[in-house]
Design a protein around this motif. Sequence first.
Motif, short mmCIF file in Angstrom:
data_model
loop_
_atom_site.label_atom_id
_atom_site.label_comp_id
_atom_site.label_asym_id
_atom_site.label_seq_id
_atom_site.Cartn_x
_atom_site.Cartn_y
_atom_site.Cartn_z
N GLN A 1 0.82 -1.20 0.00
CA GLN A 1 0.00 0.00 0.00
C GLN A 1 0.86 1.26 0.00
N ARG B 1 0.73 4.06 -2.95
CA ARG B 1 0.44 5.48 -2.67
C ARG B 1 1.56 6.37 -3.19
N ASN C 1 1.22 6.86 -6.78
CA ASN C 1 -0.11 7.38 -7.16
C ASN C 1 -0.95 6.34 -7.89
N LYS D 1 -5.60 5.57 -4.07
CA LYS D 1 -5.88 6.62 -3.10
C LYS D 1 -5.94 5.99 -1.72
N LEU D 2 -4.87 6.19 -0.97
CA LEU D 2 -4.74 5.60 0.36
C LEU D 2 -4.40 6.70 1.36
#
Length: 236
Positions: free
Chosen positions: A32, A36, A39, A42-43
């Motif tokens: 994750q 992120r 990009n 969306k975290l």
Amino acid sequence: MQTVDWLWLLHPALAVVLVYPLLGMVLRLAQQTRDRRLNQAKLPPTVGRDHADLGQWLATSVVAIVLIALGVVIATKHPLGAFEGGPFRLLLLLLVLAGSVGALVALGRVKQPLYRATFALLCWAGVLALGMQPEVFRLSDNPFSLAFWQSHFWGGAGLTGLMLFSVACRPEIHKHLRWRRWHLSANVLAALIFLAQGISGPRDLLEIPLGWQKPAVYACDFQAQRCPTPAPSAAP
């Protein structure tokens, strides 16, 4: 089971209950964090910090249970009254164990790069020093033999070094791309070693008899895979 048998179960039990669940969470957060940063998803911005914090917990847990395993094996191989080398060697090993624990605690507190590297190396040196004692079983100490690479101990020693490296260079990983690449490479290797340890650990557990069984089991010829014929039991 005797008390000593329960003590020998501490290391695998802690690995199953604590280390491997943490490993799964750290690997998930690592993916994750990368997504992120690139990009790709969306975290929340907290995933990076959570990954680093849980990674430190994982590394500390790995080193701690390795030290527990080494301490138990050395202390219970023979009765303390018949400890090889006498009280002086026992005291020296206790000092090495205490120094390793102290270095691990200090590693999590110091900030300067030199101190972090020093305490990481001191802790790893303590693990290796304890692991090289004659009470600790190792398949081989020759890195050119296949048995060396199948050894649960040497896999754990390498994994400990990688975990300490990750903790020691945590600030640099946050700041520099090159360190992140080193961190990624080291932890891909660590994940493979975790997998191998998950196989070699149960294999070694199958070969460790209970305390009351050891005299009979160790009377066997392991090379020929043959045990002495048991004496006939007396008639009732």
